[in-house]
Design a protein around this motif. Structure first.
Motif, mmCIF file in Angstrom:
data_model
loop_
_atom_site.group_PDB
_atom_site.id
_atom_site.type_symbol
_atom_site.label_atom_id
_atom_site.label_comp_id
_atom_site.label_asym_id
_atom_site.label_seq_id
_atom_site.Cartn_x
_atom_site.Cartn_y
_atom_site.Cartn_z
ATOM 1 N N GLN A 23 0.834 -1.211 0.000
ATOM 2 C CA GLN A 23 0.000 0.000 0.000
ATOM 3 C C GLN A 23 0.873 1.267 0.000
ATOM 4 O OE1 GLN A 23 -3.591 -0.065 0.091
ATOM 5 N NE2 GLN A 23 -3.281 -2.202 -0.359
ATOM 6 N N PRO A 24 1.780 1.390 -1.000
ATOM 7 C CA PRO A 24 2.738 2.503 -0.962
ATOM 8 C C PRO A 24 2.124 3.845 -1.317
ATOM 9 C CG PRO A 24 2.962 1.309 -3.008
ATOM 10 C CD PRO A 24 1.919 0.572 -2.214
ATOM 11 N N LEU A 25 2.844 4.896 -0.951
ATOM 12 C CA LEU A 25 2.478 6.240 -1.400
ATOM 13 C C LEU A 25 2.654 6.318 -2.914
ATOM 14 C CD1 LEU A 25 2.253 9.453 -0.921
ATOM 15 C CD2 LEU A 25 4.759 9.384 -0.993
ATOM 16 N N GLY B 178 -2.679 -2.758 -14.837
ATOM 17 C CA GLY B 178 -2.697 -3.814 -13.803
ATOM 18 C C GLY B 178 -3.104 -3.260 -12.447
ATOM 19 N N LEU B 179 -2.603 -2.062 -12.124
ATOM 20 C CA LEU B 179 -2.971 -1.434 -10.840
ATOM 21 C C LEU B 179 -4.464 -1.126 -10.835
ATOM 22 C CD1 LEU B 179 -0.039 1.167 -10.420
ATOM 23 C CD2 LEU B 179 -0.271 -1.048 -9.278
ATOM 24 N N SER C 57 -5.151 4.825 -5.231
ATOM 25 C CA SER C 57 -4.436 5.118 -3.985
ATOM 26 C C SER C 57 -2.918 5.185 -4.146
ATOM 27 C CB SER C 57 -4.782 4.056 -2.930
ATOM 28 O OG SER C 57 -4.416 2.785 -3.425
ATOM 29 N N VAL C 58 -2.422 4.945 -5.359
ATOM 30 C CA VAL C 58 -0.969 4.932 -5.581
ATOM 31 C C VAL C 58 -0.587 5.922 -6.679
ATOM 32 C CG1 VAL C 58 1.016 3.494 -6.236
ATOM 33 C CG2 VAL C 58 -0.877 2.486 -5.018
ATOM 34 N N GLY D 29 1.363 16.329 0.477
ATOM 35 C CA GLY D 29 -0.009 16.654 0.065
ATOM 36 C C GLY D 29 -1.037 15.669 0.579
ATOM 37 N N ARG D 30 -0.579 14.635 1.320
ATOM 38 C CA ARG D 30 -1.519 13.604 1.777
ATOM 39 C C ARG D 30 -2.460 14.128 2.835
ATOM 40 N NH1 ARG D 30 1.876 8.247 2.958
ATOM 41 N NH2 ARG D 30 3.058 9.721 4.160
#
Ligand code: B1M
Length: 214
Positions: free
Chosen positions: A141-143, A164-165, A173-174, A213-214
């Motif tokens: 679950q990376p940034l 694929g993602l 989310s990535v 920015g998260r």
């Protein structure tokens, strides 16, 4: 003095003299860790020349391979002295070189800068398949997910990884960042990447901005 040493470093690599190249790297570092970045630039400049000599048919595969091996050892000496200046964990980044491509020097420099800036790195290595990238994105679950690509024939893999993602439901989310000599900003946006990094320092700045920015 450092300019002379950097010239010696470039020249020795182009002469394929491993001992003289590594000796020049050590001498540059003795002038102070702050010169490590200039050392990396000297190695990269020499490799650009190597690439052209190979492309023009003046050098053959054996020379390309040996120059790559010397450069790898030089980068291993220089990398611990590179610093992007930060001390806290900013997030996880999954990084790899795309399927079919074994080039890893640029990817490793990006990793060094990103780590020293405070990112946790999951290095998938080279020749990474679509499934391996997607699995790693699901697991960690990376940034951000970073792909390096030096071969034009392998560039299509980037779009396939992004698809694929999407299929696995993790694209939203990535963030996706790409770099490497085979790519351009325009291509990166065409295949749906969020950013193209022309160099490792710029790339680290981009992911740092994302983390804030998260
Ligand atoms: Co090869 N090779 N190579 N090679 N090689 C190139 C890429 C080439 C341009 C040479 C040429 O013909 N002029 C050419 C590709 C042509 C094309 O497709 N457009 C080429 C070729 C053809 C090949 C083979 C097919 C040769 C053959 O077998 N006939 C073969 C392919 C093998 C494979 O991958 N399946 C091959 C093999 C090799 C070696 C193994 C011998 C060796 C690699 C050693 C290694 O990586 N461990 C090698 C080398 C050394 C090169 C050159 C000379 C140098 C590449 C390099 O490391 N540059 C290269 C010519 C060139 O690029 N001018 C060439 C230094 C490195 C620091 O730069 O990776 O661009 P770079 O990284 C930069 C930025 O791009 C950015 O940051 C870095 C610096 O700040 N960056 C990122 C990179 N990735 C990033 C990711 C990010 C962010 C930034 O975020 C995720």
């Amino acid at each position: 003095m450092t300019d002379e040493l950097l010239e010696k470093l470039r020249g020795s690599l182009l002469e394929l003299d491993k001992e003289a190249t590594l000796e020049a790297v050590r001498a540059v570092l003795q002038e102070g860790s702050a010169h490590a970045e200039a050392g990396v630039r000297a190695v990269t400049d020499a490799l650009d020349r190597v690439g052209r000599l190979f492309q023009e048919g003046d050098w053959f595969l054996g020379e390309l391979v040996y120059a790559g091996e010397i450069a790898k050892q030089a980068m291993e000496l220089l990398s611990p002295h590179l610093s992007a200046g930060a001390d806290k964990r900013l997030g996880t980044v999954v990084v790899g070189t795309v399927q079919g491509d074994m080039h890893d020097l640029g990817k490793n420099i990006f990793i060094t800068y990103a780590q020293s800036a405070g990112f946790e790195i999951v290095d998938l290595g080279t020749d990474v398949t679509v499934e391996q990238f997607a699995e790693a994105a699901l697991e960690h679950q990376p940034l951000a997910l970073g792909m390096s690509c030096l071969l034009t024939v392998s560039a299509g893999a980037i779009g396939r990884v992004i698809e694929g993602l999407d299929r696995r439901g993790v694209r939203e989310s990535v963030k996706v960042i790409v770099g490497g000599a085979a790519l351009t900003e325009e291509f990166a946006h065409e295949v749906g990447a969020d950013a193209f990094a022309p160099d490792a320092v710029t790339g680290t700045g981009i992911i740092r901005a994302w983390s804030q920015g998260r």
